[in-house]
Design a protein around this motif. Structure first.
Motif, PDB file in Angstrom:
ATOM      1  N   GLU A   6      -9.554   2.377  -6.065  1.00  0.00           N
ATOM      2  CA  GLU A   6      -8.325   2.908  -6.645  1.00  0.00           C
ATOM      3  C   GLU A   6      -7.077   2.273  -6.038  1.00  0.00           C
ATOM      4  O   GLU A   6      -6.088   2.052  -6.710  1.00  0.00           O
ATOM      5  N   PHE A  10      -4.491   0.489  -8.613  1.00  0.00           N
ATOM      6  CA  PHE A  10      -3.141   1.011  -8.857  1.00  0.00           C
ATOM      7  C   PHE A  10      -2.217   0.730  -7.672  1.00  0.00           C
ATOM      8  O   PHE A  10      -2.559   1.042  -6.545  1.00  0.00           O
ATOM      9  N   ARG A  13       3.964   3.430  -6.849  1.00  0.00           N
ATOM     10  CA  ARG A  13       5.338   3.149  -7.261  1.00  0.00           C
ATOM     11  C   ARG A  13       6.330   3.432  -6.134  1.00  0.00           C
ATOM     12  O   ARG A  13       7.340   2.767  -5.993  1.00  0.00           O
ATOM     13  N   ASP A 236       3.628  15.442 -14.106  1.00  0.00           N
ATOM     14  CA  ASP A 236       3.330  15.393 -15.543  1.00  0.00           C
ATOM     15  C   ASP A 236       3.850  16.666 -16.231  1.00  0.00           C
ATOM     16  O   ASP A 236       3.891  17.738 -15.617  1.00  0.00           O
ATOM     17  N   PHE A 283       2.420  11.166  -7.215  1.00  0.00           N
ATOM     18  CA  PHE A 283       2.312  12.058  -8.379  1.00  0.00           C
ATOM     19  C   PHE A 283       1.612  13.346  -7.947  1.00  0.00           C
ATOM     20  O   PHE A 283       0.862  13.369  -6.966  1.00  0.00           O
ATOM     21  N   VAL A 284       1.895  14.390  -8.698  1.00  0.00           N
ATOM     22  CA  VAL A 284       1.368  15.729  -8.369  1.00  0.00           C
ATOM     23  C   VAL A 284       0.055  15.959  -9.119  1.00  0.00           C
ATOM     24  O   VAL A 284      -0.092  15.528 -10.267  1.00  0.00           O
ATOM     25  N   THR A 285      -0.888  16.619  -8.468  1.00  0.00           N
ATOM     26  CA  THR A 285      -2.132  17.028  -9.147  1.00  0.00           C
ATOM     27  C   THR A 285      -2.188  18.564  -9.172  1.00  0.00           C
ATOM     28  O   THR A 285      -1.473  19.222  -8.396  1.00  0.00           O
TER      29      THR A 285
ATOM     30  N   ARG B 153      -5.764   5.693 -21.546  1.00  0.00           N
ATOM     31  CA  ARG B 153      -5.500   6.904 -20.748  1.00  0.00           C
ATOM     32  C   ARG B 153      -6.298   8.077 -21.312  1.00  0.00           C
ATOM     33  O   ARG B 153      -6.979   8.805 -20.584  1.00  0.00           O
ATOM     34  N   VAL B 203      -9.479   8.017  -9.699  1.00  0.00           N
ATOM     35  CA  VAL B 203      -9.035   7.178 -10.825  1.00  0.00           C
ATOM     36  C   VAL B 203      -8.450   8.051 -11.933  1.00  0.00           C
ATOM     37  O   VAL B 203      -7.369   7.772 -12.469  1.00  0.00           O
ATOM     38  N   PHE B 204      -9.176   9.126 -12.273  1.00  0.00           N
ATOM     39  CA  PHE B 204      -8.690  10.031 -13.323  1.00  0.00           C
ATOM     40  C   PHE B 204      -7.323  10.606 -12.942  1.00  0.00           C
ATOM     41  O   PHE B 204      -6.410  10.661 -13.777  1.00  0.00           O
ATOM     42  N   ASP B 205      -7.199  11.029 -11.685  1.00  0.00           N
ATOM     43  CA  ASP B 205      -5.921  11.610 -11.225  1.00  0.00           C
ATOM     44  C   ASP B 205      -4.773  10.606 -11.388  1.00  0.00           C
ATOM     45  O   ASP B 205      -3.688  10.963 -11.848  1.00  0.00           O
ATOM     46  N   TYR B 206      -5.037   9.366 -10.977  1.00  0.00           N
ATOM     47  CA  TYR B 206      -3.991   8.337 -11.086  1.00  0.00           C
ATOM     48  C   TYR B 206      -3.592   8.104 -12.546  1.00  0.00           C
ATOM     49  O   TYR B 206      -2.413   8.014 -12.869  1.00  0.00           O
ATOM     50  N   VAL B 207      -4.615   8.035 -13.394  1.00  0.00           N
ATOM     51  CA  VAL B 207      -4.336   7.688 -14.797  1.00  0.00           C
ATOM     52  C   VAL B 207      -3.762   8.873 -15.559  1.00  0.00           C
ATOM     53  O   VAL B 207      -2.781   8.734 -16.296  1.00  0.00           O
ATOM     54  N   TRP B 208      -4.372  10.050 -15.386  1.00  0.00           N
ATOM     55  CA  TRP B 208      -3.979  11.195 -16.209  1.00  0.00           C
ATOM     56  C   TRP B 208      -2.745  11.896 -15.660  1.00  0.00           C
ATOM     57  O   TRP B 208      -1.751  12.057 -16.362  1.00  0.00           O
ATOM     58  N   TYR B 209      -2.790  12.308 -14.392  1.00  0.00           N
ATOM     59  CA  TYR B 209      -1.643  13.037 -13.830  1.00  0.00           C
ATOM     60  C   TYR B 209      -0.548  12.079 -13.349  1.00  0.00           C
ATOM     61  O   TYR B 209       0.628  12.396 -13.402  1.00  0.00           O
ATOM     62  N   GLY B 210      -0.986  10.907 -12.847  1.00  0.00           N
ATOM     63  CA  GLY B 210      -0.009   9.952 -12.322  1.00  0.00           C
ATOM     64  C   GLY B 210       0.602   9.059 -13.372  1.00  0.00           C
ATOM     65  O   GLY B 210       1.539   8.321 -13.090  1.00  0.00           O
ATOM     66  N   GLN B 211       0.065   9.108 -14.597  1.00  0.00           N
ATOM     67  CA  GLN B 211       0.592   8.348 -15.736  1.00  0.00           C
ATOM     68  C   GLN B 211       0.626   6.846 -15.464  1.00  0.00           C
ATOM     69  O   GLN B 211       1.544   6.152 -15.890  1.00  0.00           O
ATOM     70  N   PHE B 212      -0.381   6.359 -14.731  1.00  0.00           N
ATOM     71  CA  PHE B 212      -0.477   4.920 -14.479  1.00  0.00           C
ATOM     72  C   PHE B 212      -1.042   4.218 -15.720  1.00  0.00           C
ATOM     73  O   PHE B 212      -1.979   4.726 -16.335  1.00  0.00           O
ATOM     74  N   VAL B 214      -3.097   1.384 -17.763  1.00  0.00           N
ATOM     75  CA  VAL B 214      -4.355   0.678 -17.525  1.00  0.00           C
ATOM     76  C   VAL B 214      -4.473  -0.459 -18.537  1.00  0.00           C
ATOM     77  O   VAL B 214      -4.312  -0.234 -19.731  1.00  0.00           O
TER      78      VAL B 214
END
Lengths: 329, 240
Positions: A6, A10, A13, A236, A283-285, B153, B203-212, B214
Motif C-alpha cells: 500500500e 499510494f 498527500r 469522505d 484520511f479518516v476511516t 474505486r 488498500v480498500f481504506d485508501y481507495v474508498w475512504y481516502g479517495q485515492f 487508481v
C-alpha cells in the motif's frame, strides 16, 4: 506487475512523519513516569493536536494530575495550574482591573488562565459562578473585561481533572461548560501487573528522578503547525453522514434526557482527523470515528432519571447507540 | 291447552272480520274518485330528448372550461375501462397492471432491485447493503461491471464486500452493519488469512475512504491480491 504494497501503491498527500515522530517522543517521555494508562495518553495527545480541551475524570490517585503536568512539561510552552476550590472567584481565574496610582487609571492584571497549557485541578469543586468564568475563554479563546477583549496566545489548551460527581464536596458542571470540552477521559485503576510495576518504580526511588527527567520535545510553534496540518486530513462525505447519524440518535432516544449538540459532531470529526494523522494517514476511516465517539459524547448527554436510577453509565448507552448505526462501506 | 286454542280461534275470526270490513268500505268509494292510469305524450317526450340540456349521457364538453373537459375525458376513460359495455377484459387488466407498476416505481423511488432479478443490481450504481446478509447481492457481477466501466474505486469496493461476504460465509467473521473493518480484522484468527485481509483492508481504506485514484496497472495488482485471498477462502472448508 507492480508490488502490492500500500505504501508503494499510494503516495500520501500530506506527510505526517514529523507529527508521528513528535507524538512518539512525547509518549516515550510520559512512559518514563506513568505506568500504563495508554488510552488516556493517546486521547490527551489527540486533544492537544485538535486544539481541544480535555476533562480527565477518575478517583483520587490514578495519575490524572501527574499526566497533565507531564504533558505540559514535554511541551515548551507556557504552563499554569489553578486549584479549584469552593471559595474561588471568577477574578481569581481570568484576572481583574487594578487601579494604577502612578498613571491614574485602571490596568488589567491577567489571571492564571493567560497561559498556553492550563491545568485546572479538581474543576468540579468550584461553584457555578466560577465555572461560568471559563465559558468565553474556552470557546472563543478570549477574555472580555470592562468592555475590552483580551485574546489568548495560541496554543491555548485547558486540561481539567475532576473526581466523580458522587464524591464529597463536588458540584455538577453546567452542560454549557461540559460541551466545551472535547473529551471526557475516564481513568480507571491500573491492572495488577501495572500496579506491581508502579510499586517497583517507587521502591527503587526512581520515580522522582524520572519526573525530572521528562524533557521538552515539542515547541509551541511546532504544536500550532501540527494543529493546522490536522485540517488537511480528508474525510469522505459518507463518514460525515455517519457522524451526523450517530449524534442524531442521541437526540431521539427515550433513555436520553438531553442529546449531543452540533458542536459534538464537529468535535468528533476533528478528533477523528487527529487520530488518522497520528496513525500516519491523511484520511479518516470509520474506526477513527468509532474509537473517539464515546469520549466525545459521554459528558454531553444526560440520561433519563429512570436510567440513572438503574445505574446505567453514559458510555454504555453510547456504545449501544453506535451499534445501531450502519458503518458506511 | 284449551285456552290457547280458544285464543287462536278468536284471533283468526277477528282477522276475517277486519278484511271483510275493508272490502266493504272500498266498494262504497265513488267511481269518480278512483285512480286513472295516465299516458305520456310521445311528441313532448321526443321534444325533451332532443334538447341538449336534458341529454345527460352524451354531454359534449366542447363548450366547457379546460378543467371541466379534462374531468370529462378522465371520467369517460374510466367508464370505458371499468364498465361492462366498455373495453375488453384484457385491455382492462393491462391498464390496471400498468397503474400498479407505476405506483410501485413511484413509491420505491426507483429502488426496486429487490422486486426484480439480481441482474438489476448490476445496472445500479452504489447498492445499499442488507443489514444481516451481504450474500444476497451478486457482488462479483457488480465488481466486474464497475471495472468494465473503468470505475475502479467502485469495483474495489465490491471486491472488498465480496471478501467480507466470503469471510462471513466461512465463519471467520460475524457480519454486522455496525462493525468496522478493524473489528473484522480482530475477529479473524488464522494468521495467513489475517495478514492477507489486513493488506486488502488497507488498500480498500485508501481507495474508498481516502479517495485515492487508481490507474489500470494499480487496479490489476489490487484485483489480483483480492483474488488470491478469495481463492484461499474458497479452498478452505470453514472456521479454523
Amino acid at each position: 506487475m507492480i508490488q502490492m504494497q500500500e505504501n508503494k501503491l499510494f503516495e500520501t498527500r500530506t506527510d505526517f512523519t514529523t507529527l508521528c515522530e513528535a507524538v512518539a517522543k512525547i509518549k516515550k517521555e510520559l512512559a518514563k513516569v506513568i505506568v500504563g494508562q495508554e488510552a488516556m495518553i493517546d486521547l490527551l495527545l489527540i486533544a492537544i493536536l485538535t486544539n481541544g480541551h480535555s476533562l480527565i475524570e477518575g478517583v483520587p490517585g490514578v495519575a490524572k494530575t501527574l499526566a497533565a503536568k507531564l504533558l505540559a512539561k514535554s511541551i515548551d510552552a507556557g504552563f499554569s495550574r489553578i486549584q479549584f476550590t469552593p471559595d474561588l472567584m471568577p477574578s481569581d481565574v481570568i484576572g481583574t482591573s487594578v487601579y494604577n496610582m502612578g498613571k491614574g487609571e485602571f490596568q488589567f492584571k491577567p489571571g492564571p488562565i493567560f497561559s498556553n497549557l492550563v491545568l485546572i485541578d479538581e474543576i468540579n469543586r468550584a461553584p457555578a459562578k466560577t465555572q461560568s468564568a471559563l465559558f468565553e475563554v474556552m470557546e472563543e479563546r478570549q477574555v472580555s473585561l470592562d468592555g475590552t477583549s483580551y485574546p489568548m496566545q495560541p496554543p491555548f489548551l485547558v486540561v481539567a481533572t475532576q473526581n466523580p460527581i458522587e464524591h464529597e464536596g463536588t458540584y455538577r458542571l453546567p452542560e454549557a461548560q461540559l460541551d466545551r470540552f472535547l473529551f471526557k477521559i475516564t481513568v480507571n485503576y491500573p491492572s495488577v501487573d501495572e500496579e506491581e510495576q508502579i510499586l517497583n518504580v517507587h521502591d527503587a526511588g526512581k520515580h522522582r528522578v524520572q519526573t525530572d527527567a521528562v524533557s521538552q520535545v515539542l515547541t509551541a510553534s511546532e504544536l500550532v503547525a501540527f494543529q493546522k496540518q490536522i485540517f488537511e486530513v480528508t474525510i469522505d462525505a459518507s463518514l460525515k453522514k455517519y457522524i451526523a447519524r450517530i449524534v442524531s440518535t442521541t437526540r431521539n432516544h427515550r433513555d436520553i434526557y438531553l442529546g449531543a449538540s452540533p458542536r459534538a459532531s464537529i468535535h468528533i470529526m476533528n478528533a477523528a482527523k487527529a487520530r488518522a494523522a497520528v496513525s500516519g494517514r491523511d484520511f479518516v476511516t470509520p474506526s477513527d470515528i468509532k474509537e473517539i465517539t464515546s469520549p466525545v459524547l459521554c459528558h454531553r448527554i444526560i440520561l433519563s432519571p429512570e436510567k440513572e436510577m438503574e445505574g446505567i453509565r453514559a458510555e454504555e448507552l453510547i456504545n449501544l447507540l453506535v451499534q445501531s448505526v450502519e458503518v458506511p462501506r | 291447552m284449551p285456552d290457547n286454542k280458544r285464543h287462536i280461534t278468536r284471533f283468526v275470526l277477528l282477522c276475517i272480520l277486519l278484511l271483510g270490513i275493508g272490502q266493504f268500505c272500498f266498494a262504497l268509494v265513488p267511481e269518480s274518485r278512483q285512480t286513472k292510469a295516465g299516458h305520456f305524450n310521445e311528441e313532448k317526450l321526443a321534444k325533451f330528448r332532443s334538447n341538449r340540456d336534458f341529454s345527460y349521457e352524451n354531454n359534449s364538453p366542447m363548450n366547457d372550461s379546460i378543467r371541466e373537459r379534462i374531468r370529462y375525458y378522465i371520467h369517460e376513460f374510466l367508464k370505458f375501462i371499468f364498465s361492462d359495455k366498455g373495453a375488453a377484459p384484457y385491455i382492462r387488466y393491462t391498464v390496471l397492471a400498468a397503474i400498479i407498476v407505476a405506483a410501485i416505481v413511484y413509491l420505491t423511488g426507483g429502488k426496486y432491485q429487490w422486486f426484480l432479478a439480481k441482474e438489476s443490481n448490476v445496472k445500479a450504481g452504489i447498492v445499499a447493503l442488507p443489514q444481516d446478509d451481504i450474500t444476497q447481492i451478486d457482488l462479483e457481477s457488480l465488481a466486474n461491471r464497475a471495472s468494465q466501466n473503468k470505475d475502479y474505486r467502485l469495483s474495489i469496493r465490491y471486491h472488498y464486500l465480496h471478501l467480507l461476504s466470503l469471510l462471513n460465509e466461512h465463519q471467520y467473521i460475524d457480519w454486522h452493519k455496525d462493525k468496522t473493518n478493524t473489528d473484522y480484522l480482530h475477529e479473524i484468527k488464522p494468521p495467513d488469512i489475517k495478514a492477507q485481509f489486513k493488506q486488502n483492508t488497507v488498500v480498500f481504506d485508501y481507495v474508498w475512504y481516502g479517495q485515492f485514484q487508481v490507474n489500470d496497472q494499480q487496479f490489476y495488482a489490487i484485483r489480483e491480491s483480492f483474488r488470491k485471498l478469495t481463492e484461499s477462502l474458497q479452498n478452505r472448508t470453514g472456521k479454523e
